[in-house]
Design a protein around this motif. Sequence first.
Motif, PDB file in Angstrom:
ATOM      1  N   ASP A  36       7.420  21.284  -6.583  1.00  0.00           N
ATOM      2  CA  ASP A  36       8.332  21.971  -6.043  1.00  0.00           C
ATOM      3  C   ASP A  36       9.550  21.109  -5.610  1.00  0.00           C
ATOM      4  O   ASP A  36      10.490  21.491  -4.866  1.00  0.00           O
ATOM      5  CB  ASP A  36       7.838  22.788  -4.723  1.00  0.00           C
ATOM      6  N   GLY A  37       9.684  19.889  -6.134  1.00  0.00           N
ATOM      7  CA  GLY A  37      10.812  18.963  -5.792  1.00  0.00           C
ATOM      8  C   GLY A  37      10.720  18.367  -4.657  1.00  0.00           C
ATOM      9  O   GLY A  37      11.717  17.396  -4.286  1.00  0.00           O
ATOM     10  N   ASN A  38       9.781  18.438  -3.654  1.00  0.00           N
ATOM     11  CA  ASN A  38       9.509  17.681  -2.600  1.00  0.00           C
ATOM     12  C   ASN A  38       8.638  16.370  -2.914  1.00  0.00           C
ATOM     13  O   ASN A  38       8.215  16.211  -3.891  1.00  0.00           O
ATOM     14  CB  ASN A  38       9.025  18.676  -1.475  1.00  0.00           C
ATOM     15  N   TYR A  39       8.782  15.452  -1.784  1.00  0.00           N
ATOM     16  CA  TYR A  39       8.343  14.218  -2.094  1.00  0.00           C
ATOM     17  C   TYR A  39       7.372  13.969  -0.774  1.00  0.00           C
ATOM     18  O   TYR A  39       7.353  14.171   0.151  1.00  0.00           O
ATOM     19  CB  TYR A  39       9.354  12.946  -2.004  1.00  0.00           C
ATOM     20  N   VAL A  40       6.261  13.153  -1.130  1.00  0.00           N
ATOM     21  CA  VAL A  40       4.960  12.897  -0.276  1.00  0.00           C
ATOM     22  C   VAL A  40       4.652  11.538  -0.292  1.00  0.00           C
ATOM     23  O   VAL A  40       4.538  11.003  -1.439  1.00  0.00           O
ATOM     24  CB  VAL A  40       3.842  13.628  -0.544  1.00  0.00           C
ATOM     25  N   ALA A  41       5.212  10.684   0.798  1.00  0.00           N
ATOM     26  CA  ALA A  41       5.157   9.338   0.957  1.00  0.00           C
ATOM     27  C   ALA A  41       3.949   8.841   1.865  1.00  0.00           C
ATOM     28  O   ALA A  41       3.796   9.574   2.993  1.00  0.00           O
ATOM     29  CB  ALA A  41       6.374   8.765   1.128  1.00  0.00           C
ATOM     30  N   ARG A  42       3.492   8.031   1.473  1.00  0.00           N
ATOM     31  CA  ARG A  42       2.535   7.354   2.592  1.00  0.00           C
ATOM     32  C   ARG A  42       2.825   5.969   3.191  1.00  0.00           C
ATOM     33  O   ARG A  42       2.937   5.112   2.068  1.00  0.00           O
ATOM     34  CB  ARG A  42       1.035   7.198   1.881  1.00  0.00           C
ATOM     35  N   LEU A  43       2.994   5.844   4.291  1.00  0.00           N
ATOM     36  CA  LEU A  43       3.418   4.531   4.668  1.00  0.00           C
ATOM     37  C   LEU A  43       1.919   3.735   5.446  1.00  0.00           C
ATOM     38  O   LEU A  43       1.868   4.381   6.735  1.00  0.00           O
ATOM     39  CB  LEU A  43       4.580   4.699   5.718  1.00  0.00           C
ATOM     40  N   PRO A  44       1.417   2.929   5.038  1.00  0.00           N
ATOM     41  CA  PRO A  44       0.382   2.530   5.597  1.00  0.00           C
ATOM     42  C   PRO A  44       0.769   1.273   6.579  1.00  0.00           C
ATOM     43  O   PRO A  44       1.482   0.490   6.392  1.00  0.00           O
ATOM     44  CB  PRO A  44      -0.417   1.806   4.476  1.00  0.00           C
ATOM     45  N   LYS A  45      -0.038   1.139   7.738  1.00  0.00           N
ATOM     46  CA  LYS A  45      -0.074   0.334   8.801  1.00  0.00           C
ATOM     47  C   LYS A  45      -0.906  -0.910   8.363  1.00  0.00           C
ATOM     48  O   LYS A  45      -2.204  -0.821   8.631  1.00  0.00           O
ATOM     49  CB  LYS A  45      -0.060   0.779  10.157  1.00  0.00           C
ATOM     50  N   ALA A  46      -0.465  -1.953   8.725  1.00  0.00           N
ATOM     51  CA  ALA A  46      -1.591  -3.404   8.147  1.00  0.00           C
ATOM     52  C   ALA A  46      -2.080  -3.594   9.485  1.00  0.00           C
ATOM     53  O   ALA A  46      -1.715  -3.252  10.732  1.00  0.00           O
ATOM     54  CB  ALA A  46      -0.231  -4.421   7.741  1.00  0.00           C
ATOM     55  N   GLY A  90       0.593  -1.154  -0.083  1.00  0.00           N
ATOM     56  CA  GLY A  90       0.005  -0.093  -0.169  1.00  0.00           C
ATOM     57  C   GLY A  90       0.900   1.030  -0.174  1.00  0.00           C
ATOM     58  O   GLY A  90       0.336   2.370   0.107  1.00  0.00           O
ATOM     59  N   TYR A  91       2.199   1.167   0.108  1.00  0.00           N
ATOM     60  CA  TYR A  91       3.037   2.448  -0.056  1.00  0.00           C
ATOM     61  C   TYR A  91       2.821   3.027  -1.279  1.00  0.00           C
ATOM     62  O   TYR A  91       2.616   2.492  -2.268  1.00  0.00           O
ATOM     63  CB  TYR A  91       4.524   1.933   0.159  1.00  0.00           C
ATOM     64  N   SER A  92       2.710   4.540  -1.086  1.00  0.00           N
ATOM     65  CA  SER A  92       2.863   5.093  -2.237  1.00  0.00           C
ATOM     66  C   SER A  92       3.762   6.279  -2.109  1.00  0.00           C
ATOM     67  O   SER A  92       4.354   6.783  -0.945  1.00  0.00           O
ATOM     68  CB  SER A  92       1.483   5.667  -2.724  1.00  0.00           C
ATOM     69  N   CYS A  93       4.298   6.922  -3.216  1.00  0.00           N
ATOM     70  CA  CYS A  93       5.258   8.189  -2.948  1.00  0.00           C
ATOM     71  C   CYS A  93       5.158   8.901  -4.248  1.00  0.00           C
ATOM     72  O   CYS A  93       5.257   8.375  -5.253  1.00  0.00           O
ATOM     73  CB  CYS A  93       6.719   7.738  -2.867  1.00  0.00           C
ATOM     74  N   GLU A  94       5.080  10.392  -4.269  1.00  0.00           N
ATOM     75  CA  GLU A  94       5.024  11.062  -5.574  1.00  0.00           C
ATOM     76  C   GLU A  94       5.921  12.341  -5.154  1.00  0.00           C
ATOM     77  O   GLU A  94       6.049  12.773  -4.260  1.00  0.00           O
ATOM     78  CB  GLU A  94       3.331  11.468  -5.575  1.00  0.00           C
ATOM     79  N   GLU A  95       6.321  12.730  -6.348  1.00  0.00           N
ATOM     80  CA  GLU A  95       7.180  14.077  -6.269  1.00  0.00           C
ATOM     81  C   GLU A  95       6.096  15.117  -6.688  1.00  0.00           C
ATOM     82  O   GLU A  95       5.500  15.086  -7.597  1.00  0.00           O
ATOM     83  CB  GLU A  95       8.285  14.039  -7.584  1.00  0.00           C
ATOM     84  N   ARG A  96       6.419  16.107  -5.706  1.00  0.00           N
ATOM     85  CA  ARG A  96       5.685  17.460  -6.061  1.00  0.00           C
ATOM     86  C   ARG A  96       6.367  18.299  -7.162  1.00  0.00           C
ATOM     87  O   ARG A  96       7.647  18.161  -7.332  1.00  0.00           O
ATOM     88  CB  ARG A  96       5.213  18.176  -4.837  1.00  0.00           C
TER      89      ARG A  96
END
Length: 77
Positions: free
Chosen positions: A67-77, A59-65
Amino acid sequence: MPAETLDLREVPPPQRHPMIHEAFQTLDSGEALEIVNDHEPKPLFYEFQAEVEAFDAEGYSCEERDDGNYVARLPKA
């Protein structure tokens, strides 16, 4: 929607991973931690995949914005 968002861009690098692990531990199953970072957090992904049993790597996801920053989502099972 993430249960918590951490903006790590101003946090000194040695403090980032411990802060992320601590925040992740407080989540309930099915919640996610969102991090905002100044680089792609690939090492963090591999660290969580290897060391954190409750991490939902599928379920992990990561996207570059723009502005050169990254937003990552770390889900807990």
